[in-house]
Design an enzyme around this catalytic site. Structure first.
Site, PDB file in Angstrom:
ATOM      1  CD  GLN A 102      36.722  20.922  33.589  1.00 11.60           C
ATOM      2  OE1 GLN A 102      37.124  22.068  33.385  1.00 11.60           O
ATOM      3  NE2 GLN A 102      37.425  20.021  34.253  1.00 11.60           N
ATOM      4  CE1 TYR A 133      41.483  12.520  30.645  1.00 13.89           C
ATOM      5  CE2 TYR A 133      42.045  10.269  31.216  1.00 13.89           C
ATOM      6  CZ  TYR A 133      42.049  11.313  30.310  1.00 13.89           C
ATOM      7  OH  TYR A 133      42.627  11.135  29.089  1.00 13.89           O
ATOM      8  CD  GLU A 134      43.808  17.195  34.699  1.00 13.57           C
ATOM      9  OE1 GLU A 134      44.277  16.027  34.669  1.00 13.57           O
ATOM     10  OE2 GLU A 134      44.255  18.083  35.438  1.00 13.57           O
ATOM     11  N   GLY A 135      38.856  16.561  36.366  1.00 12.46           N
ATOM     12  CA  GLY A 135      37.648  17.318  36.705  1.00 12.46           C
ATOM     13  C   GLY A 135      36.516  16.900  35.787  1.00 12.46           C
ATOM     14  NE  ARG A 194      40.367  21.204  35.156  1.00 11.73           N
ATOM     15  CZ  ARG A 194      39.633  21.627  36.178  1.00 11.73           C
ATOM     16  NH1 ARG A 194      39.080  22.813  36.149  1.00 11.73           N
ATOM     17  NH2 ARG A 194      39.463  20.853  37.239  1.00 11.73           N
TER      18      ARG A 194
END
Lengths: 568, 568
Positions: free
Chosen positions: B440, B433-435, B290
């Site tokens: 978040q 992406y990546e959450g 992240r």
């Protein structure tokens, strides 16, 4: 999901809340200010847009328009839809009866174009340019020019362009270099290069009528030396004129609309209006054109919201917080607060901005046709001040709100499969064209609000405040708050007018904050108007109302703070 | 304009302001915490990125990657640049020496990837995925698996993927359906479909190592039943494994990175870590991944700012307000307040977020390697809380700030000619992406801040406040203001923890406001840190500092107000 015209919402806002027929009757006559006639027109419009134009949205993006040896080939289906459009009489909806139009109020044209832009922004660019050309020619063209061109522009048989920008002259038209030389027969030979000409070349119509800003040989330098010329693609005798499309731009979006680089090589043209008064002639239709762009923003945001709502009610991911059905593995994401906030916030903007844009549409007609001079003046003030606010705020929210709607789709939104990313790309240009949003903010604050020390905006806001009842009903909390904000914003404007005397730069730094604060108080006024209508008590109107007061309105305090800080 | 590595700025922030070598020495040893070694590495990195990777930015967008009969052809030059990249040792910069790496601090890898993403986001996706796979395999792989794969992943000879998402399982991995069946030889047969697999197939390397989330036959339902398997494209004996790329997505941007739909058909794989503990194994590298994405945001915004600054200093339109050179027809637009505000505001974000991301990079190493347990714990708290803030805030600002930079170009920004619209399109996916950024915000507030009633965030913010001197110097006004905001934000978090008891939904509505408020106080802390360094007194640092306090910081009041309103 197929795009849907917002027929019910529009009818409610225009007829029930704004009582537009009553407002317009003194200006346009009761025959044209007839709610059932309007409803019928809107139903037809919605059907046409949904059936003929919306299905071409994806093909407008890809393959989009192609350039081939100076010709532009529009996407499959575009020409057929356009031919059906003009033959059904849609371009002439609000044109004067003597030009072959139907003479309906401007606001109906506005709604039509809002829907068209939401359904297919790229396709809509082509007819969207007709209306400015029509007004310009109608007011400034010679009788001979009008007899040759006005009717076919009014009914849309021929499309039109505005040729302003040159590579080195974008926002600053004073730098334009295209020249026009006088000919013995009274015509002019026009030579120069123009860029960013929407619809400069295409296959939708046989002829294209260009309105070109150029300098005559004796022109003074700067913006006051520009003249306007009408230059057709095909000359009256049927020959090709010296007008060439050298390429179309590769753009971020809006691939359904060819953005042309045009070369005029000794092309034959005729002067529209007085020599050196070209900018004035073009500015005739400036307010209407900017309200059109604002309505593009509204239409695009509504379309993005339609897609996101449909997806959010189908897509199931994770459990919602709080009480829930234990048997499910996941809930529709429409139930997740983060998603609901996005969806309701966009609806709050769409509904509120619709009300404001429709009222502005009414004011455009009232400013021209109302028998009472005071009412005409009030309307002109509304149009002058509210138009730049709507143009900038609606287009900025279209882009940012469409991007928020894309977020609802997660990774799927980033693919082309769902159509949402196309709206994000397409909408981005609305923040730039027809005067960038920064220029709208400067126009509003520096050109319109400060020269009279804030008196004009004070008058407009007093009119808005008078419209808010001071009652003790449920909504009064909001109304008192809005009244206070209107006062604060006028005071901040007055302070900026004073501060400008010592620091010419001061208002330029915060013009964007000032415009956004104006947008928020106007939107708040719109939601007060909607909120006190008995028809707005159900969840359809309560959810966006709550989203407005909870999530959108608080920004006004920040903007007012920025204005105050800039003069302290 | 050619992309430039921000060598001087990075050196100043990392070495002069943060004094990173001194902070890291106890954790990684003084040999690796050496400013002159770092400077040398950064100079080399900047040169490599500028010479080999940045020139491939446009070709990455168009033609981009192509799919042909299950193969993916990357744009011309991509393979050569990648081969040069791994052979020069860049992937292994921060890998352990025993795995063939150079053992340098994580923060240098962070800077390298920030620059790579700014220069060419699409190309950078491929090596960007190596590092998570390396950490995952290093910590959870069997010795046999490590001996076969770890070295070639560490040095980048083979690239890797993370195969998580399925069509119906995006943010909600608990819904994953891909299955793995045990084989007699201890391997597993993996079958199922995965989508959104970055680099799932390509021609950059001969082999590709997939880490696949799947369910074993006896797996419980939900996220706790997922296992992680290593599935190579080529089996150890050189045969093709049952791994197929069915298509690549048509996307809004990032065309240089193939987003693959993968089909595993009885593919041979090996378990990584314990059965049913796959999510835990993947989450090993979550914080680092992240922060990588946050640094992509920083790099993209910096690249957008570079383009816009260069354009604004060349492009002349209209006169600036106030005193000016009467002989010119127009001024460079960099002198217009609206443009200066955009440019300085982006710099304020880039500089401040760089400082925060670099400090987070240091904390990642400190959390692992510092000899003092209390310092390790403090660092772990920093990483846990600051990482989601940076991921969301840096990526949101990358997209919105790049769009603001596009605005500087006017209509030219909307064309493909200047490269700015590509950054807007490419950067949009980093918010997903990546959450997603919404996840978040929920991770930060609901999972991390509320369960302990706000105690953790209170501890982190007390650390930040302690770092701000209470002196009477020029900057003290800012520092007192930031200290007050830190306190207010902790109080608001505590109130949310209480409110949640009565209303489980309450924090979910305002998680995004809470994250943004955290981002702003962190950024303010960063600008206090920068502002009190003697090297930050010139216009290079004063202009963004002023932009931060004037244009960015006021939002914190609005966000705090939204948090307070949600619990009142």
């Amino acid at each position: 999901m197929a795009w849907q015209p917002a027929l019910e919402d529009t009818r409610f806002l225009l007829i029930d809340v704004l009582q537009a027929p009553g407002q317009l009757a003194p200006a346009v006559g009761s025959e044209m200010a007839d709610a059932s006639l309007w409803t019928q027109v809107l139903e037809e419009a919605g059907r046409f847009v949904a059936e003929q134009v919306a299905p071409l949205q994806a093909v407008g993006d890809s393959p989009g328009c192609r350039w081939e040896d100076g010709e532009v080939i529009t996407p499959p289906g575009f020409r057929e839809a356009y031919q059906a459009f003009w033959q059904a009489g849609w371009p002439a909806l609000a044109c004067a009866a003597e030009d072959g139009g139907q003479g309906l109020p401007w606001v109906l044209e506005g709604v039509l174009y809002e829907w068209l832009a939401g359904a297919n922004h790229g396709w809509t660019m082509a007819p969207g340019l007709l209306h400015g050309a029509y007004e310009c020619l109608r007011h400034h063209g010679s009788d001979e020019l009008k007899s040759r061109y006005l009717g076919k522009i009014a009914n849309g048989e021929w499309l039109a362009t505005m040729c302003l920008t040159e590579p080195h002259a974008g926002s600053d038209l004073g730098l334009v270099r295209t020249r026009a030389l006088p000919q013995a027969d009274g015509s002019w030979r026009v030579s120069g290069s123009k860029i960013f000409i929407s619809g400069g070349e295409h296959d939708l119509t046989d002829n294209i009528v260009h309105l070109v800003l150029a300098r005559l040989p004796d022109a003074p330098a700067g913006p006051k030396g520009l003249s306007l010329l009408l230059v057709p693609k095909l000359l009256p005798d049927g020959r090709r004129n010296g007008v060439h499309c050298d390429r179309i731009e590769e753009k971020m979006g809006l691939h359904g609309s060819p953005t042309c680089a045009m070369r005029f090589e000794g092309a034959t043209g005729w002067l529209v209006g007085e020599p050196h008064r070209g900018l004035g002639a073009m500015f005739v239709m400036m307010n209407a054109a900017r309200v059109h762009v604002a309505l593009q923003g509204v239409g695009l945001l509504d379309a993005a919201g339609q897609l996101a709502r449909a997806y959010a009610s189908e897509r199931e991911q994770m459990r919602v917080p709080g009480p829930r059905d234990a048997a499910r593995a996941a809930d529709p994401i429409a139930g997740h607060p983060a998603v609901r906030r996005i969806l309701d916030t966009q609806a709050a903007w769409v509904d509120g901005m619709r009300l404001l844009a429709y009222q502005t549409g009414l004011e455009l007609d009232i400013a021209k046709h109302h028998p009472d001079a005071h009412r005409r003046e009030e309307a002109a003030l509304w149009c002058s001040l509210v138009t730049p606010v709507l143009k900038a705020a609606c287009t900025a929210q279209a882009f940012h709100g469409a991007s928020d709607c894309l977020q609802v789709f997660g990774g799927h939104g980033y693919t082309r499969d769902w159509g949402i990313e196309q709206i994000v790309r397409d909408s981005r240009v609305t923040m730039i064209y027809e005067g960038t949003n920064e220029i709208q903010a400067i126009d509003l604050l520096v050109r319109k609000c400060l020269p009279d020390g804030g008196a004009g905006v004070g008058r407009l806001f007093a009119r808005l405040a008078d419209d808010l009842p001071a009652g003790r009903d449920a909504a009064a909390g909001h109304e008192d708050m809005v009244r206070a904000a209107l006062r604060d914003l006028v005071a901040a404007t007055e302070h900026l007018a004073q501060a400008q005397r010592d620091d010419a730069e001061a208002p330029f730094w915060v013009a964007g904050d000032h415009l956004q604060a104006c947008a928020l108080v106007l939107l708040a006024w719109a939601w007060c108007r909607i909120g006190r209508h008995p028809g707005a008590q159900g969840p359809r109107w309560q959810a966006p109302a709550q989203a407005f007061w909870r999530w959108v309105w608080p920004e006004v305090g920040m903007r007012l703070g920025l204005l105050r800080a800039s003069t302290s």
